[in-house]
Design a protein around this motif. Structure first.
Motif, PDB file in Angstrom:
ATOM      1  N   ARG A   6       0.842  -1.196   0.000  1.00  0.00           N
ATOM      2  CA  ARG A   6       0.000   0.000   0.000  1.00  0.00           C
ATOM      3  C   ARG A   6       0.878   1.248   0.000  1.00  0.00           C
ATOM      4  NH1 ARG A   6      -5.226   1.239   3.769  1.00  0.00           N
ATOM      5  NH2 ARG A   6      -6.279   2.482   2.195  1.00  0.00           N
ATOM      6  N   GLU A  63      -7.316   0.965  -3.497  1.00  0.00           N
ATOM      7  CA  GLU A  63      -7.834   0.883  -2.125  1.00  0.00           C
ATOM      8  C   GLU A  63      -7.776   2.280  -1.564  1.00  0.00           C
ATOM      9  OE1 GLU A  63      -5.903  -1.894   0.452  1.00  0.00           O
ATOM     10  OE2 GLU A  63      -7.201  -1.423   2.127  1.00  0.00           O
ATOM     11  N   SER A  64      -8.931   2.837  -1.412  1.00  0.00           N
ATOM     12  CA  SER A  64     -10.281   2.470  -1.799  1.00  0.00           C
ATOM     13  C   SER A  64     -10.869   3.551  -2.693  1.00  0.00           C
ATOM     14  CB  SER A  64     -11.182   2.419  -0.567  1.00  0.00           C
ATOM     15  OG  SER A  64     -10.694   1.546   0.417  1.00  0.00           O
ATOM     16  N   ASN A 103     -15.281  -0.199   1.310  1.00  0.00           N
ATOM     17  CA  ASN A 103     -15.906  -0.771   2.515  1.00  0.00           C
ATOM     18  C   ASN A 103     -17.248  -0.116   2.759  1.00  0.00           C
ATOM     19  OD1 ASN A 103     -15.909   1.237   4.908  1.00  0.00           O
ATOM     20  ND2 ASN A 103     -13.905   1.527   3.982  1.00  0.00           N
ATOM     21  N   MET A 105     -18.376   0.428   6.078  1.00  0.00           N
ATOM     22  CA  MET A 105     -18.406   0.626   7.531  1.00  0.00           C
ATOM     23  C   MET A 105     -19.160   1.919   7.826  1.00  0.00           C
ATOM     24  SD  MET A 105     -14.607  -0.429   8.813  1.00  0.00           S
ATOM     25  CE  MET A 105     -13.527  -0.795   7.433  1.00  0.00           C
ATOM     26  N   ASP A 109     -14.237   4.435   9.822  1.00  0.00           N
ATOM     27  CA  ASP A 109     -13.506   3.390   9.091  1.00  0.00           C
ATOM     28  C   ASP A 109     -12.784   2.552  10.141  1.00  0.00           C
ATOM     29  OD1 ASP A 109     -11.397   2.218   7.227  1.00  0.00           O
ATOM     30  OD2 ASP A 109     -12.412   3.514   5.792  1.00  0.00           O
ATOM     31  N   TRP A 110     -11.677   1.940   9.828  1.00  0.00           N
ATOM     32  CA  TRP A 110     -11.011   1.056  10.798  1.00  0.00           C
ATOM     33  C   TRP A 110     -10.671   1.835  12.056  1.00  0.00           C
ATOM     34  CZ3 TRP A 110      -5.309   0.582  11.412  1.00  0.00           C
ATOM     35  CH2 TRP A 110      -4.601   1.517  10.672  1.00  0.00           C
ATOM     36  N   HIS A 233     -14.199  -4.684   1.680  1.00  0.00           N
ATOM     37  CA  HIS A 233     -13.353  -4.892   2.859  1.00  0.00           C
ATOM     38  C   HIS A 233     -14.259  -5.083   4.076  1.00  0.00           C
ATOM     39  CE1 HIS A 233     -10.632  -3.889   6.179  1.00  0.00           C
ATOM     40  NE2 HIS A 233      -9.630  -4.091   5.347  1.00  0.00           N
ATOM     41  N   HIS A 298      -5.547  -9.055   2.527  1.00  0.00           N
ATOM     42  CA  HIS A 298      -4.708  -8.371   3.521  1.00  0.00           C
ATOM     43  C   HIS A 298      -4.237  -9.430   4.501  1.00  0.00           C
ATOM     44  CE1 HIS A 298      -6.922  -4.224   3.143  1.00  0.00           C
ATOM     45  NE2 HIS A 298      -6.305  -4.578   2.046  1.00  0.00           N
ATOM     46  N   HIS A 352      -0.327  -3.780   7.453  1.00  0.00           N
ATOM     47  CA  HIS A 352       0.258  -3.192   8.671  1.00  0.00           C
ATOM     48  C   HIS A 352       1.575  -3.887   9.021  1.00  0.00           C
ATOM     49  CE1 HIS A 352      -4.092  -2.058   9.961  1.00  0.00           C
ATOM     50  NE2 HIS A 352      -3.762  -1.596   8.783  1.00  0.00           N
ATOM     51  N   TYR A 369       1.745   1.623   9.031  1.00  0.00           N
ATOM     52  CA  TYR A 369       2.302   1.593   7.675  1.00  0.00           C
ATOM     53  C   TYR A 369       3.789   1.934   7.649  1.00  0.00           C
ATOM     54  CZ  TYR A 369      -2.310   0.581   5.984  1.00  0.00           C
ATOM     55  OH  TYR A 369      -3.499  -0.050   5.736  1.00  0.00           O
TER      56      TYR A 369
END
Ligand code: DNO
Length: 393
Positions: A6, A63-64, A103, A105, A109-110, A233, A298, A352, A369
């Motif tokens: 990424r 992405e994304s 995604n 969500m 997000d995450w 995702h 991932h 990650h 990252y």
């Protein structure tokens, strides 16, 4: 499997040259400067593609392409945003970019609560700790009905934790949770997130899933025509936060959305760290079931605790059976022979990595990252792929 990396574009502290040196061949990137909901113009796509190709790499996955909240809630300017999304997908297909991760969500997000969780060997990892999350939800955000989301034990621990926190620690926790992580889409202030939570929570799981399916019904035919595959995702973490709906957390969720719009363009991102944060998701089983619809992977490991907390462990050393996962993915690739070129190999990225050495004080570092941490993960995974592949010959 195709080894990808990424890359956050020209501002990334990691250069394309470094990515090549790490041995990856594919790039995973997005036009993050384009505001969510706007069309990705062909000139911008072509420019990014040229940059990548001039460095001897390939743009393998987007992405994304993020979805505007109006699409997720099917309100406001939803119509216009769906049309723009279609246009972006067409433009990507025309430019020869055929895989899109996205995604669904709600609001955030995450999400993690600690971006520098110190491990015994002094490397730093990302962590989601339920006690901290509940402390934020209950005592900073003071969300209506928040108490119902946690059991008594979590509430008691969250109360003690919050009381012991300095104002700086409280502010840092808030920023970790709502200001947005790398590649994430939501960035809010406290009032903004309250309003967004109210808007999404009332949809409930069924309403929210219906909105996802309505989006897919419109987008998938366009993707098919453009030669693009869409890879959703999963929710990260894969359970409800802030009382919000969650519709991409389990095998049942994945099955429901694949069955609702049964087209080869409607596919999944197998994010091992996200699905794997639930002990009741059997990842090897999921890969076997969805083998022909997994378009992007991932690879990440976690260590889980009983209350939903987890931290990101070393790639080969955690609760995910990484060797079993890679093995099932190699089987999936084997079953793809005969598909159009470019559809057989599954792009994977080391998702990650720990923050190691000097990167711990590098202000440009994007949490998760790091260069060295991801390179370590990639090298370990490459070893597993290599060994398993050799054993098949
Ligand atoms: C975190 C990532 C997420 C992911 C998006 C996909 O590291 O996995 O940012 O890219 O949620 O849309």
């Amino acid at each position: 499997m195709e080894e990808t990396w990424r890359w956050f574009g020209p501002d990334d502290s990691v250069t394309l040259e470094q990515v090549r040196q790490a041995g990856a061949t594919g790039i995973v990137t997005a036009l993050d400067h384009v505001p969510t909901g706007e069309i990705w113009a062909t000139v911008d796509i072509e420019e990014r593609k040229r940059l990548i190709e001039n460095a001897g790499l390939t743009w393998s996955v987007v992405e994304s392409v993020p979805l505007h909240n109006d699409i997720k809630t099917r309100s406001g300017d939803c119509r216009r945003y769906v049309d723009s999304y279609k246009e972006s997908i067409r433009n990507l297909g025309t430019a020869g970019i055929h895989r899109v991760c996205y995604n669904f969500m709600p609001v955030v997000d995450w999400t993690r609560t600690n971006l520098a969780y110190e491990l015994p060997n002094s490397a730093q990892a990302l962590r989601f700790e339920m006690t901290d999350f509940a402390a934020y939800d209950l005592f900073v955000l003071k969300r209506d009905g928040a108490h119902a989301s946690y059991n008594d034990d979590v509430v008691a621990r969250a109360t003690a934790r919050f009381d012991a926190m300095s104002p700086e620690a409280r502010a840092a926790l808030e920023s970790n949770i709502i200001a947005g992580l790398p590649g994430g889409e939501g960035s809010y202030d406290r009032n903004g997130i309250r309003a967004a939570i109210d808007q999404f929570a009332k949809l409930g799981n069924d309403g929210y899933r219906a909105n996802l399916i309505a989006f897919l019904e419109e987008i998938i035919p366009v993707a098919e025509e453009a030669g693009v595959v869409m890879a959703i995702h999963p929710d990260d973490p894969p359970f409800s936060l802030f009382g919000l709906p969650r519709v991409v957390s389990t095998a049942d969720d994945a099955r429901a959305l694949l069955n609702a719009v049964p087209s080869p363009a409607n596919g999944l991102t197998m994010c091992a760290g996200s699905y794997g944060a639930r002990g009741d998701n059997d990842l090897v089983e999921m890969i076997r079931e969805f083998h022909d619809r997994i378009y992007f992977v991932h690879l990440r490991n976690i260590k889980r605790e009983d209350d939903g907390s987890f931290y990101e462990s070393e790639h080969l050393n955690g609760d995910n059976d990484m060797t079993g996962i890679v093995n099932a993915l190699l089987d999936a690739e084997g079953q793809r022979q005969g598909l159009p070129a470019g559809r057989c190999r599954i792009p994977m990225r080391p998702d990650h990595g720990h923050t190691l050495g000097e990167e711990k004080t590098d202000r440009r570092l994007r949490p998760g990252y790091s260069y060295a941490g991801r390179m370590k993960g990639l090298a370990e995974l490459r070893g597993v792929i290599h060994a398993l592949t050799a054993m098949r010959r």
